[in-house]
Design an enzyme around this catalytic site. Sequence first.
Site, PDB file in Angstrom:
ATOM      1  N   ASP A   1       9.325   2.767  -0.551  1.00 60.82           N
ATOM      2  CA  ASP A   1       8.295   3.430   0.252  1.00 60.82           C
ATOM      3  C   ASP A   1       8.576   3.111   1.722  1.00 60.82           C
ATOM      4  O   ASP A   1       8.244   2.038   2.212  1.00 60.82           O
ATOM      5  CB  ASP A   1       6.907   2.931  -0.165  1.00 60.82           C
TER       6      ASP A   1
ATOM      7  N   LYS B   1       4.727   9.768   8.513  1.00 57.50           N
ATOM      8  CA  LYS B   1       4.511   9.262   9.874  1.00 57.50           C
ATOM      9  C   LYS B   1       5.534   9.781  10.889  1.00 57.50           C
ATOM     10  O   LYS B   1       5.436  10.900  11.376  1.00 57.50           O
ATOM     11  CB  LYS B   1       4.454   7.735   9.835  1.00 57.50           C
TER      12      LYS B   1
ATOM     13  N   TYR C   1       0.857  -1.184   0.000  1.00 60.01           N
ATOM     14  CA  TYR C   1       0.000   0.000   0.000  1.00 60.01           C
ATOM     15  C   TYR C   1       0.888   1.227   0.000  1.00 60.01           C
ATOM     16  O   TYR C   1       1.836   1.306   0.788  1.00 60.01           O
ATOM     17  CB  TYR C   1      -0.897   0.001   1.233  1.00 60.01           C
TER      18      TYR C   1
END
Length: 434
Positions: free
Chosen positions: A246, A274, A151
């Site tokens: 990623d 994050k 994702y």
Amino acid sequence: MENHGPTGLRPASEALFAEALRHFPGGVNSPVRAFRAVGGNPFFAVSAMGARVRTADGDDLIDYVGTWGPAILGHAHPAVVGAVQAAAAKGTSLGIPNPLENELARRIKARIPSIEKLRFCNSGTEACMSAVRLARGFTGRDGIVKFDGCYHGHGDSLLVRAGSGALTLGQPDSAGVPGDLARLTHVLPFNDARALDALFAHHGHELAAVILELVPANAGLYLPRPGYLEALRAHCTRHGVVFIADEVMTGFRLARGGAQELLGVVPDLTCLGKIIGGGLPVGAFGGRTDIMDRLAPGGPVYQAGTLSGNPLAMAAGIATLDELERVHGHQRLEELGLAMDEGMADAARAAGIPVQWRRVGSMFCAYFTDQPVWNLADALRSDRARFARFFHAMFARGVYVAPSQFEAGFLSTAHTIEDIERTVAAARDALRLL
Ligand code: KE4
């Protein structure tokens, strides 16, 4: 401490959710929060401190979701809160270059040497979407490769066989993504070297980028097989394809320099999010200067953001990275992880339940299957109904793990060995009921 699982009474959360359903689709602002994978209605949290979240009904839960990764120091860490308060007092957004951007960039580059230049944005989605556009602009090619179950946020090109909430809800290929665009995204099974070789043999010349989580953690958590990432790196180098790592979730979590340090991989671009915002909205992408310099204003690839480099997110990220270093956070997280490995293995053995326990640094996942999990197909064979029962049994014992099999759990430096012992005791109890 009274704890009620979703079958128990949680009047305050139920009332709040009833109202939320009138405001928001599905009653949530991000699908994975809706408990659709585990059943029952989501609880509402009113505050969080350290390794605990407090529900609207006054329950304190040991939190292993950590707001999906940013809370590596735990919640409301004084160093982070203080830094945000100080920054806010000087203006919550400037929209003008500010020194804090340089300070955070210096810290990121010192930890991830493959990042020679970077651009801040406001989410992991934006970072991944922009990195793909940049790779397409740099190479002049349109094709990209991703891996099923990975994702990379909800950018159109990347919502193809996606993980996390998309997989949880059974919508790995989202409606609304034009077929002509989705066809430019090749999707491979992770850890399948033959499929990789075949794709590059046929399409290598038309690929702009490969984007992947070096340690996929949006279909649970599984590891690259030995040599797999090295093969991928070699293919990208040979065909002039941009290798995008990623690290929105793994960056600064799996090691001081992220998964690429842990696994010895050198990508061309890296996406971050994050942790670098300490819980405030943030994203970043960066890497080789020759690629990054194709970005506007100097280059032809456009990317922009009103709140990019926002002083509050920068201050929170600086404080988080500095504190993580000051307390030797990665060493502490490994100690907690080892204790969890041991306890969870004992709990599964005692219950006689087949569990594939996966942990890398401070990220973990339990699959209910007796088969090893190396890719999405393996993960899909796990017993997700049993996972849902496990989730509720743990919740009823005051332990909050991710409400989906297709998510990872997160340790923080705020967790204690006593928390781990309590968690293992709850798991020992819960597993017996499954
Ligand atoms: P955001 O746009 O949610 O900041 O980041 C997207 C993203 C990109 N790359 C990776 C590897 C990610 O894990 C994410 C987002 N992670 C999910 C949890 N697996 C966010 C939780 C949610 O969607 O509510």
